[in-house]
Design a protein around this motif. Structure first.
Motif, PDB file in Angstrom:
ATOM      1  N   VAL A 144       5.055  -2.299   9.744  1.00 41.41           N
ATOM      2  CA  VAL A 144       3.946  -1.890   8.880  1.00 41.41           C
ATOM      3  C   VAL A 144       3.188  -0.772   9.581  1.00 41.41           C
ATOM      4  N   GLU A 145       2.504   0.046   8.815  1.00 48.93           N
ATOM      5  CA  GLU A 145       1.683   1.106   9.370  1.00 48.93           C
ATOM      6  C   GLU A 145       0.367   0.534   9.890  1.00 48.93           C
ATOM      7  N   PRO A 146      -0.289   1.221  10.854  1.00 50.21           N
ATOM      8  CA  PRO A 146      -1.609   0.776  11.313  1.00 50.21           C
ATOM      9  C   PRO A 146      -2.563   0.618  10.143  1.00 50.21           C
ATOM     10  N   GLY A 147      -3.332  -0.455  10.160  1.00 46.66           N
ATOM     11  CA  GLY A 147      -4.263  -0.744   9.078  1.00 46.66           C
ATOM     12  C   GLY A 147      -3.689  -1.632   7.999  1.00 46.66           C
ATOM     13  N   ILE A 148      -2.377  -1.873   8.030  1.00 45.35           N
ATOM     14  CA  ILE A 148      -1.730  -2.758   7.056  1.00 45.35           C
ATOM     15  C   ILE A 148      -1.472  -4.103   7.722  1.00 45.35           C
ATOM     16  N   GLN A 149      -1.921  -5.180   7.094  1.00 44.19           N
ATOM     17  CA  GLN A 149      -1.783  -6.527   7.658  1.00 44.19           C
ATOM     18  C   GLN A 149      -0.525  -7.210   7.131  1.00 44.19           C
ATOM     19  N   PRO A 150       0.471  -7.460   8.001  1.00 48.11           N
ATOM     20  CA  PRO A 150       1.678  -8.158   7.549  1.00 48.11           C
ATOM     21  C   PRO A 150       1.400  -9.637   7.329  1.00 48.11           C
ATOM     22  N   ASP A 151       2.244 -10.264   6.539  1.00 48.44           N
ATOM     23  CA  ASP A 151       2.088 -11.706   6.322  1.00 48.44           C
ATOM     24  C   ASP A 151       3.353 -12.278   5.703  1.00 48.44           C
ATOM     25  N   PHE A 152       3.572 -13.557   5.956  1.00 50.47           N
ATOM     26  CA  PHE A 152       4.637 -14.279   5.281  1.00 50.47           C
ATOM     27  C   PHE A 152       4.138 -14.738   3.918  1.00 50.47           C
ATOM     28  N   GLY A 153       5.075 -14.854   2.976  1.00 46.21           N
ATOM     29  CA  GLY A 153       4.705 -15.334   1.657  1.00 46.21           C
ATOM     30  C   GLY A 153       4.233 -16.774   1.691  1.00 46.21           C
ATOM     31  N   SER A 154       4.896 -17.603   2.531  1.00 44.97           N
ATOM     32  CA  SER A 154       4.477 -18.994   2.695  1.00 44.97           C
ATOM     33  C   SER A 154       4.947 -19.491   4.052  1.00 44.97           C
TER      34      SER A 154
END
Length: 432
Positions: free
Chosen positions: A162-172
């Protein structure tokens, strides 16, 4: 929200800062702005403020009785093949060789090389080293740190960026220990730690970059290009609940947080599942004491110190107070939307001085230790016994802790987070 009558008892499923944040926004704070996802699986263990309380000082001498000392077991055994490999490697004379620690845990816990060695020897740190690849993304269960009441888990994610400033996350995400769900906080590591004044900074001590709108520009990418996902587990006060227990962790889908409530944009569809057995270190120092905290009505009657957590037991007679809150919402009248703020009264118990950290035998004051999860409140609906305990952002040698540290007062100019509290701002309770 209607009129409330709220009487606080021990909160087993609530992170400490979420409890006290509303009452401490203008006080010296741990400031960390980060978007949050699903509150069940993504409670952020690093947001919120500690509560301030201005009281006059004054305490009688403490009577302290050590109940149990340090106990160690579950020694780590280096596999024969690994030991043989080390034997043929060329290393610099005197250099220590340790396992590959999680970058995030190493930074957040500020571990030294000596602490790494001690943690691996005691079994506090374990390295499952299990990898699952799905849809081109490899997730590795790289490390766990487990003591009597809490556990930190670290997962390395490769093949997604991900680019800086974008927060990654798992769907669940689903976590089971011994087949049961547990209290937890989880998020991708954003490179932040807390300084001595409780203010969030980058791990190298530099200020956090800002976007043009003034929001934090967080970078979730590690030095090697990977991402790191962290899960913090709470045993909800059940001592030793994680030792030797099977753990199951399952992630589904991967993407990024869009900025809208609980909305994850999925970019990779897949499932990553892990099963292993938790290890840990049961070192603990337990004490009984009797130390009044000034004229607050609170008396510290017990303490427990574990490698990554601290606990204080108070005697604190209940005193009800009534305050006014506001229920804010939008309503549409004659086609026009307007903001409504309705006052309501609610009743709760006053709170004792907040547990903040420890003082070591060598005089070192560690006064901003909260990492989370944690819990605080009365043990039941009738007792005057109050408990505060939480996971910390250091690894402690339990034999080196001399005292517990509680907030006494906070200067009025500390609201910007630039003020570093001194011993004069704390109640310091010897537990040895």
């Amino acid at each position: 929200m209607n009129t409330k009558n709220t009487l606080d008892i021990l909160q087993e499923d609530i992170i400490i800062p979420e409890i006290v944040q509303e009452k401490a926004n203008d006080a010296f704070a741990r400031i960390h702005l980060e978007a949050s996802g699903n509150t069940e699986s993504k409670q952020n263990s690093k947001t919120g403020n500690f509560q301030s309380r201005r009281t006059s000082s004054g305490a009688s001498g403490a009577k302290v009785t050590a109940i149990s000392g340090r106990r160690k077991h579950r020694k780590k055994i280096i596999a024969t093949a690994f030991a043989a490999a080390l034997a043929v490697c060329t290393v610099t004379a005197g250099a220590a060789v340790y396992m590959n620690w999680s970058s995030g845990l190493e930074k957040e816990l500020r571990v030294t090389e000596e602490q790494k060695q001690a943690a691996e020897t005691s079994g506090l740190a374990d390295f499952p080293k299990m990898s699952v690849t799905n849809a081109g993304v490899t997730v590795t269960a790289q490390q766990s740190i487990v003591d009597n009441y809490y556990a930190y888990l670290s997962f390395k994610v490769e093949g997604y960026s991900v680019e800086p400033g974008i927060q990654p996350d798992f769907g669940s995400m689903n976590v089971l220990v011994d087949g049961q769900s547990v209290t937890l906080g989880a998020s991708f590591y954003d490179g932040l730690i807390f300084g001595d004044n409780g203010k969030a900074v980058l791990a190298d001590g530099s200020p956090i970059p800002l976007n043009e709108d003034g929001s934090l520009l967080l970078d979730y990418t590690q030095e090697d290009g990977s991402l790191e996902y962290r899960i913090n587990l709470s045993a909800n006060g059940e001592k030793g609940a994680f030792f030797g227990k099977p753990i199951h962790v399952e992630f589904k889908d991967l993407g990024y947080y869009t900025g809208k409530a609980e909305d994850i944009q999925t970019e990779v569809e897949g499932t990553w599942t892990f099963d292993w057995t938790l290890q840990g270190d049961d070192s603990i120092y337990t004490a009984e004491c009797s130390e009044p905290l000034g004229d607050t009505g609170a008396t510290i009657i017990g303490a427990e110190i574990s490698p990554i957590s601290i606990k204080a037991i108070y005697d604190f007679p209940r005193e009800e107070v009534t305050e006014t809150g506001y229920n804010e919402y939008e309503e549409v009248v004659d086609g026009e939307t307007r903001q409504v703020s309705e006052p309501f009264e609610y009743t709760h118990y006053t709170e004792p001085p907040v547990l903040r950290g420890v003082k070591l035998k060598d005089g070192t004051l560690l006064s901003n230790l909260y990492m989370g999860p944690g819990q605080m409140g009365y043990v039941d609906a009738e007792s005057t016994q109050y408990v505060s305990m939480f996971a910390i952002d250091r690894i402690l040698d339990v034999d080196e802790v001399q005292s517990l540290v509680f907030i006494k007062s906070i200067p009025e100019d500390a609201g910007d987070g630039e003020y570093t509290l001194t011993e004069d701002d704390f109640y310091i309770v010897d537990i040895r």
